[in-house]
Design an enzyme around this catalytic site. Sequence first.
Site, PDB file in Angstrom:
ATOM      1  N   SER A 148       0.773  -1.222  -0.106  1.00 52.86           N
ATOM      2  CA  SER A 148       0.007  -0.065  -0.103  1.00 52.86           C
ATOM      3  C   SER A 148       0.659   1.376  -0.021  1.00 52.86           C
ATOM      4  CB  SER A 148      -0.821   0.026   1.361  1.00 52.86           C
ATOM      5  OG  SER A 148      -1.431   1.256   1.542  1.00 52.86           O
ATOM      6  N   TYR A 161      -1.139  -0.177  10.117  1.00 51.90           N
ATOM      7  CA  TYR A 161      -1.295  -0.950   8.836  1.00 51.90           C
ATOM      8  C   TYR A 161      -0.048  -0.193   7.823  1.00 51.90           C
ATOM      9  CZ  TYR A 161      -3.728  -1.057   4.081  1.00 51.90           C
ATOM     10  OH  TYR A 161      -3.954  -1.287   2.898  1.00 51.90           O
ATOM     11  N   LYS A 165       2.356  -3.040   6.015  1.00 48.07           N
ATOM     12  CA  LYS A 165       2.751  -3.075   4.737  1.00 48.07           C
ATOM     13  C   LYS A 165       3.912  -2.840   4.149  1.00 48.07           C
ATOM     14  CE  LYS A 165      -1.736  -3.898   3.164  1.00 48.07           C
ATOM     15  NZ  LYS A 165      -2.023  -5.265   2.451  1.00 48.07           N
TER      16      LYS A 165
HETATM   17  N1  LIG Z   1      -8.838  -0.181  -1.389  1.00 48.87           N
HETATM   18  C1  LIG Z   1      -7.736   0.479  -1.257  1.00 48.87           C
HETATM   19  O1  LIG Z   1      -7.729   1.575  -1.366  1.00 48.87           O
HETATM   20  C2  LIG Z   1      -6.431  -0.357  -0.982  1.00 48.87           C
HETATM   21  C3  LIG Z   1      -5.233   0.489  -0.934  1.00 48.87           C
HETATM   22  C4  LIG Z   1      -4.022  -0.203  -0.818  1.00 48.87           C
HETATM   23  C5  LIG Z   1      -4.006  -1.767  -0.393  1.00 48.87           C
HETATM   24  N2  LIG Z   1      -5.209  -2.384  -0.169  1.00 48.87           N
HETATM   25  C6  LIG Z   1      -5.137  -3.507  -0.070  1.00 48.87           C
HETATM   26  O2  LIG Z   1      -5.802  -4.505  -0.685  1.00 48.87           O
HETATM   27  C7  LIG Z   1      -6.099  -5.545  -0.249  1.00 48.87           C
HETATM   28  C8  LIG Z   1      -7.616  -5.992  -0.672  1.00 48.87           C
HETATM   29  O3  LIG Z   1      -8.380  -4.732  -0.142  1.00 48.87           O
HETATM   30  P1  LIG Z   1      -9.790  -4.278  -0.708  1.00 48.87           P
HETATM   31  O4  LIG Z   1      -9.829  -2.944  -0.898  1.00 48.87           O
HETATM   32  O5  LIG Z   1     -10.067  -5.034  -2.036  1.00 48.87           O
HETATM   33  O6  LIG Z   1     -10.922  -4.653   0.295  1.00 48.87           O
HETATM   34  P2  LIG Z   1     -12.323  -5.127   0.184  1.00 48.87           P
HETATM   35  O7  LIG Z   1     -13.026  -4.738  -0.982  1.00 48.87           O
HETATM   36  O8  LIG Z   1     -12.886  -4.853   1.632  1.00 48.87           O
HETATM   37  O9  LIG Z   1     -12.129  -6.681   0.024  1.00 48.87           O
HETATM   38  C9  LIG Z   1     -11.672  -7.489   1.167  1.00 48.87           C
HETATM   39  C10 LIG Z   1     -11.750  -9.050   0.873  1.00 48.87           C
HETATM   40  O10 LIG Z   1     -10.761  -9.500   1.768  1.00 48.87           O
HETATM   41  C11 LIG Z   1     -11.450 -10.695   2.386  1.00 48.87           C
HETATM   42  N3  LIG Z   1     -10.980 -10.760   3.739  1.00 48.87           N
HETATM   43  C12 LIG Z   1     -10.878  -9.860   4.652  1.00 48.87           C
HETATM   44  N4  LIG Z   1     -10.205 -10.264   5.748  1.00 48.87           N
HETATM   45  C13 LIG Z   1      -9.838 -11.670   5.401  1.00 48.87           C
HETATM   46  C14 LIG Z   1      -8.997 -12.618   6.103  1.00 48.87           C
HETATM   47  N5  LIG Z   1      -8.407 -12.133   7.328  1.00 48.87           N
HETATM   48  N6  LIG Z   1      -8.566 -13.618   5.367  1.00 48.87           N
HETATM   49  C15 LIG Z   1      -9.253 -13.831   4.403  1.00 48.87           C
HETATM   50  N7  LIG Z   1      -9.891 -13.099   3.621  1.00 48.87           N
HETATM   51  C16 LIG Z   1     -10.315 -11.865   4.115  1.00 48.87           C
HETATM   52  C17 LIG Z   1     -13.012 -10.142   2.410  1.00 48.87           C
HETATM   53  O11 LIG Z   1     -13.943 -11.179   2.572  1.00 48.87           O
HETATM   54  P3  LIG Z   1     -14.343 -11.799   4.070  1.00 48.87           P
HETATM   55  O12 LIG Z   1     -14.820 -10.555   4.870  1.00 48.87           O
HETATM   56  O13 LIG Z   1     -15.593 -12.877   3.618  1.00 48.87           O
HETATM   57  O14 LIG Z   1     -13.279 -12.497   4.555  1.00 48.87           O
HETATM   58  C18 LIG Z   1     -13.065  -9.635   1.036  1.00 48.87           C
HETATM   59  O15 LIG Z   1     -13.204 -10.723   0.099  1.00 48.87           O
HETATM   60  C19 LIG Z   1      -5.875  -5.492   1.389  1.00 48.87           C
HETATM   61  O16 LIG Z   1      -4.564  -6.245   1.523  1.00 48.87           O
HETATM   62  C20 LIG Z   1      -5.646  -3.933   1.392  1.00 48.87           C
HETATM   63  O17 LIG Z   1      -4.901  -3.639   2.542  1.00 48.87           O
HETATM   64  C21 LIG Z   1      -6.413  -1.766  -0.441  1.00 48.87           C
END
Ligand SMILES: NC(=O)c1ccc[n+]([C@@H]2O[C@H](COP(=O)([O-])OP(=O)(O)OC[C@H]3O[C@@H](n4cnc5c(N)ncnc54)[C@H](OP(=O)(O)O)[C@@H]3O)[C@@H](O)[C@H]2O)c1
Length: 257
Positions: A148, A161, A165
């Site tokens: 991130s 967080y 990361k």
């Molecule tokens: N969105 C952003 O702005 C952003 C920016 C930088 C990095 N990221 C990174 O991108 C990744 C995905 O985030 P996202 O934005 O796509 O989130 P999201 O749309 O909220 O989706 C999260 C997904 O992760 C699953 N999940 C959550 N905790 C989990 C666990 N402990 N074990 C297995 N599955 C889990 C959730 O399903 P369940 O709840 O059913 O487990 C869901 O499928 C993360 O690593 C986040 O740190 C996101």
Amino acid sequence: MNQDFAGQTAVVSAASRGIGRAIAQELLSRGASVTITARDAATLRSTADELAVEAGVERDRVLAVPGDAGDTESRAEAIKRTIEQFGSLDVLVNNAGVNSLFGPLVDADLDEVRQTFDVNVTAALGFTQLAWHSWMSEHGGAIVNMSSTAALRATGDIGVYGASKLALSRLTEELAYQLGPKVRVNAVAPAVVKTVFAEPLYSGQEAEVVKRYPLGRLGDPSDVAKLVAFLASDAAGWITGDTIRIDGGQLVHSVIA
Ligand SMILES: NC(=O)c1ccc[n+]([C@@H]2O[C@H](COP(=O)([O-])OP(=O)(O)OC[C@H]3O[C@@H](n4cnc5c(N)ncnc54)[C@H](OP(=O)(O)O)[C@@H]3O)[C@@H](O)[C@H]2O)c1
């Protein structure tokens, strides 16, 4: 669509929605068979059904293995069932990440800190160990970790967080050093991408937030998915140990400018 992953198998953790789902969709539509994980089994199964329809592939090209990425047995189950069903494991995307702590580090609950590092860092290493020992040490492969931009600057409110990361990016470099030349290991560092996870960072203030992005918009999960697929593909055959920023230009300038 380019079929450059034809005959390959990918595991994408945390893929029932958001960025993980988009990555699974991209790899599937480019020919891979894909295992997706997440904690909620019903949602994960529906996502697997939808992904197969969207990509126009047989339903058995998508395997849903429910489980918490932070749980040792769940990880082992996902890798074991992948190899049983598809016979290989060429691409691992460690996408799982959590962020339950906001505010001053001096007041952070240390059990929550440990849990954050467990899912964001230790789980990625755990999946990597399994992938290496069960397939990649012999046959090779590519691993992409989800870092991130919070790893690259102080944020004021999501410091735990961000530290986790950055640890993941550092782990990426070390793994690239130790697992080459068989396995390439890279990471991507997105700024705000429009998902459920990031909603608190832009909801109700998107017009204001995008002013900090030279490209004038927040990320879409597909933006990140295309970069992850590139890093996992042979087109990135001489890239390893890197963390690539994907942030609409957010970090090219200072917030005081
Ligand atoms: N969105 C952003 O702005 C952003 C920016 C930088 C990095 N990221 C990174 O991108 C990744 C995905 O985030 P996202 O934005 O796509 O989130 P999201 O749309 O909220 O989706 C999260 C997904 O992760 C699953 N999940 C959550 N905790 C989990 C666990 N402990 N074990 C297995 N599955 C889990 C959730 O399903 P369940 O709840 O059913 O487990 C869901 O499928 C993360 O690593 C986040 O740190 C996101």
